[in-house]
Design a protein around this motif. Sequence first.
Motif, PDB file in Angstrom:
ATOM      1  N   THR A  38       6.057  20.697  -5.233  1.00  0.00           N
ATOM      2  CA  THR A  38       5.630  19.709  -4.564  1.00  0.00           C
ATOM      3  C   THR A  38       6.670  19.303  -2.668  1.00  0.00           C
ATOM      4  O   THR A  38       6.331  17.823  -2.247  1.00  0.00           O
ATOM      5  CB  THR A  38       6.430  18.598  -5.970  1.00  0.00           C
ATOM      6  N   GLY A  39       7.810  19.537  -3.185  1.00  0.00           N
ATOM      7  CA  GLY A  39       8.368  19.397  -1.593  1.00  0.00           C
ATOM      8  C   GLY A  39       9.667  18.143  -1.460  1.00  0.00           C
ATOM      9  O   GLY A  39       9.705  18.013  -3.270  1.00  0.00           O
ATOM     10  N   PRO A  40      10.443  18.850  -1.296  1.00  0.00           N
ATOM     11  CA  PRO A  40      11.530  17.989  -0.650  1.00  0.00           C
ATOM     12  C   PRO A  40      11.222  15.338  -0.843  1.00  0.00           C
ATOM     13  O   PRO A  40      11.922  15.521  -1.458  1.00  0.00           O
ATOM     14  CB  PRO A  40      11.964  17.589   0.469  1.00  0.00           C
ATOM     15  N   PHE A  41      10.350  15.422   0.174  1.00  0.00           N
ATOM     16  CA  PHE A  41       9.800  14.584  -0.478  1.00  0.00           C
ATOM     17  C   PHE A  41       9.651  13.787  -2.039  1.00  0.00           C
ATOM     18  O   PHE A  41       9.873  12.955  -2.452  1.00  0.00           O
ATOM     19  CB  PHE A  41       9.143  13.383   0.424  1.00  0.00           C
ATOM     20  N   LEU A  42       8.000  14.708  -2.330  1.00  0.00           N
ATOM     21  CA  LEU A  42       8.064  14.444  -3.969  1.00  0.00           C
ATOM     22  C   LEU A  42       8.924  14.090  -5.094  1.00  0.00           C
ATOM     23  O   LEU A  42       9.370  13.771  -6.065  1.00  0.00           O
ATOM     24  CB  LEU A  42       6.843  14.939  -4.538  1.00  0.00           C
ATOM     25  N   MET A  43       9.998  15.404  -4.772  1.00  0.00           N
ATOM     26  CA  MET A  43      11.314  15.328  -5.891  1.00  0.00           C
ATOM     27  C   MET A  43      12.293  13.863  -5.743  1.00  0.00           C
ATOM     28  O   MET A  43      12.472  13.158  -6.311  1.00  0.00           O
ATOM     29  CB  MET A  43      12.186  15.892  -5.259  1.00  0.00           C
ATOM     30  N   SER A  44      12.365  13.029  -4.439  1.00  0.00           N
ATOM     31  CA  SER A  44      12.908  11.367  -3.825  1.00  0.00           C
ATOM     32  C   SER A  44      11.575  10.603  -3.844  1.00  0.00           C
ATOM     33  O   SER A  44      11.300  10.399  -2.568  1.00  0.00           O
ATOM     34  CB  SER A  44      14.307  11.325  -3.134  1.00  0.00           C
ATOM     35  N   PRO A  45      11.376   9.357  -4.855  1.00  0.00           N
ATOM     36  CA  PRO A  45       9.871   8.531  -4.617  1.00  0.00           C
ATOM     37  C   PRO A  45      10.707   7.151  -3.443  1.00  0.00           C
ATOM     38  O   PRO A  45      10.132   7.087  -2.205  1.00  0.00           O
ATOM     39  CB  PRO A  45       9.993   7.563  -5.861  1.00  0.00           C
ATOM     40  N   LEU A  46      12.292   7.475  -3.180  1.00  0.00           N
ATOM     41  CA  LEU A  46      12.717   6.494  -1.838  1.00  0.00           C
ATOM     42  C   LEU A  46      12.412   7.307  -1.214  1.00  0.00           C
ATOM     43  O   LEU A  46      11.968   6.924  -0.277  1.00  0.00           O
ATOM     44  CB  LEU A  46      13.673   5.819  -2.412  1.00  0.00           C
ATOM     45  N   VAL A  47      12.458   8.452  -0.420  1.00  0.00           N
ATOM     46  CA  VAL A  47      12.930   9.303   0.754  1.00  0.00           C
ATOM     47  C   VAL A  47      11.293   9.171   1.127  1.00  0.00           C
ATOM     48  O   VAL A  47      10.738   9.039   2.131  1.00  0.00           O
ATOM     49  CB  VAL A  47      13.375  10.511   0.151  1.00  0.00           C
ATOM     50  N   ALA A  48      10.137   9.294   0.165  1.00  0.00           N
ATOM     51  CA  ALA A  48       8.635   9.621   0.342  1.00  0.00           C
ATOM     52  C   ALA A  48       8.803   8.293   0.614  1.00  0.00           C
ATOM     53  O   ALA A  48       7.441   8.373   1.790  1.00  0.00           O
ATOM     54  CB  ALA A  48       8.003   9.704  -1.216  1.00  0.00           C
ATOM     55  N   VAL A  70       0.517  -1.456  -0.093  1.00  0.00           N
ATOM     56  CA  VAL A  70       0.015  -0.184   0.294  1.00  0.00           C
ATOM     57  C   VAL A  70       1.039   1.378   0.338  1.00  0.00           C
ATOM     58  O   VAL A  70       0.457   2.461  -0.442  1.00  0.00           O
ATOM     59  CB  VAL A  70      -0.612   0.015   1.159  1.00  0.00           C
ATOM     60  N   VAL A  71       2.486   1.493   0.276  1.00  0.00           N
ATOM     61  CA  VAL A  71       3.188   1.959   1.102  1.00  0.00           C
ATOM     62  C   VAL A  71       3.946   2.317  -0.285  1.00  0.00           C
ATOM     63  O   VAL A  71       3.411   3.558  -1.528  1.00  0.00           O
ATOM     64  CB  VAL A  71       4.067   2.394   1.948  1.00  0.00           C
ATOM     65  N   VAL A  72       3.939   1.935  -1.092  1.00  0.00           N
ATOM     66  CA  VAL A  72       4.229   1.748  -2.674  1.00  0.00           C
ATOM     67  C   VAL A  72       3.715   2.511  -3.458  1.00  0.00           C
ATOM     68  O   VAL A  72       4.147   3.071  -4.020  1.00  0.00           O
ATOM     69  CB  VAL A  72       5.139   0.433  -3.435  1.00  0.00           C
ATOM     70  N   VAL A  73       1.995   1.677  -3.580  1.00  0.00           N
ATOM     71  CA  VAL A  73       1.707   2.096  -4.523  1.00  0.00           C
ATOM     72  C   VAL A  73       1.092   3.759  -4.347  1.00  0.00           C
ATOM     73  O   VAL A  73       1.039   4.474  -5.177  1.00  0.00           O
ATOM     74  CB  VAL A  73       0.062   1.364  -5.019  1.00  0.00           C
ATOM     75  N   VAL A 111       2.942   5.529  -2.842  1.00  0.00           N
ATOM     76  CA  VAL A 111       3.899   7.184  -3.008  1.00  0.00           C
ATOM     77  C   VAL A 111       3.919   6.979  -4.604  1.00  0.00           C
ATOM     78  O   VAL A 111       3.905   8.359  -5.601  1.00  0.00           O
ATOM     79  CB  VAL A 111       5.214   6.383  -2.943  1.00  0.00           C
ATOM     80  N   LEU A 112       3.595   6.166  -5.380  1.00  0.00           N
ATOM     81  CA  LEU A 112       3.825   5.932  -6.839  1.00  0.00           C
ATOM     82  C   LEU A 112       2.208   6.581  -7.354  1.00  0.00           C
ATOM     83  O   LEU A 112       2.730   7.527  -8.665  1.00  0.00           O
ATOM     84  CB  LEU A 112       3.589   4.602  -7.375  1.00  0.00           C
ATOM     85  N   THR A 113       1.664   7.072  -6.531  1.00  0.00           N
ATOM     86  CA  THR A 113       0.438   7.131  -7.417  1.00  0.00           C
ATOM     87  C   THR A 113       0.490   9.019  -6.634  1.00  0.00           C
ATOM     88  O   THR A 113       0.397   9.639  -7.869  1.00  0.00           O
ATOM     89  CB  THR A 113      -1.244   7.327  -6.139  1.00  0.00           C
ATOM     90  N   GLY A 114       1.353   8.909  -5.563  1.00  0.00           N
ATOM     91  CA  GLY A 114       1.475  10.801  -5.875  1.00  0.00           C
ATOM     92  C   GLY A 114       2.024  11.141  -7.003  1.00  0.00           C
ATOM     93  O   GLY A 114       1.866  12.109  -7.091  1.00  0.00           O
ATOM     94  N   GLN A 115       3.207  10.236  -7.129  1.00  0.00           N
ATOM     95  CA  GLN A 115       4.437  10.696  -8.109  1.00  0.00           C
ATOM     96  C   GLN A 115       3.857  11.357  -9.328  1.00  0.00           C
ATOM     97  O   GLN A 115       3.503  11.537 -10.133  1.00  0.00           O
ATOM     98  CB  GLN A 115       4.958   9.259  -7.963  1.00  0.00           C
TER      99      GLN A 115
END
Length: 199
Positions: free
Chosen positions: A68-78, A43-46, A48-52
């Motif tokens: 977008t903020g710093p977290f959206l700039m890095s899917p791994l960090v998000a 659920v977390v991975v999906v 984050v991908l949906t947010g991207q």
Amino acid sequence: MTFTPNTVLNLVVQTIKAPQEGASTILSMGLTRDVLAQLLCFVVVVSVLTGQLGVFAMGGGLQDGAMTGPFLMSPLVATFVQFALLIVLITSVHVIGRALGGRGSFEESLALVTWLQFILLSLQVVQIVALLLFPLLGGLIGLLSIGLFLWLLVNFIAVIHGFTSLGLVLVGVIISAFGILFAMSLILAMLGLSFPGSL
């Protein structure tokens, strides 16, 4: 219960209409901790991908750091941040609920917080579609998601721990949220860090 897109959708609708009944249905499945952990990661991975996908669908990109903020700039960090926040929420629901006289197990907290995140993910998909077609409606769905999160969380906690007063559960959630944020602020301060946007 056989998991098909139709049955899952019906369960989402059932949970939104009658949160405690939906929560009881999820708990009656008796999913193991290993299965629940895998579902949480999925659920977390999906999410984050949906947010991207939503950011790029709305014309955003990696260059729009201010929006977008710093977290959206890095899917791994998000992914790491969202997973960590959910672990904090699951642990808080379990530990604080037990401390206040609840009888729920960690697996029950894990199951219902994961289900809560899945429902929010479903709304996130609807919101992205709405933002593309009717931007104002998309914004309203975003506000609805915040209220729905709180309403479902309160009802889920009541089911997990056997609490009967939703009002008292709500008060407990609010007080606990402030306490957790204060504790996290102290920890970050000791590490020389701060929340994004803070001074």
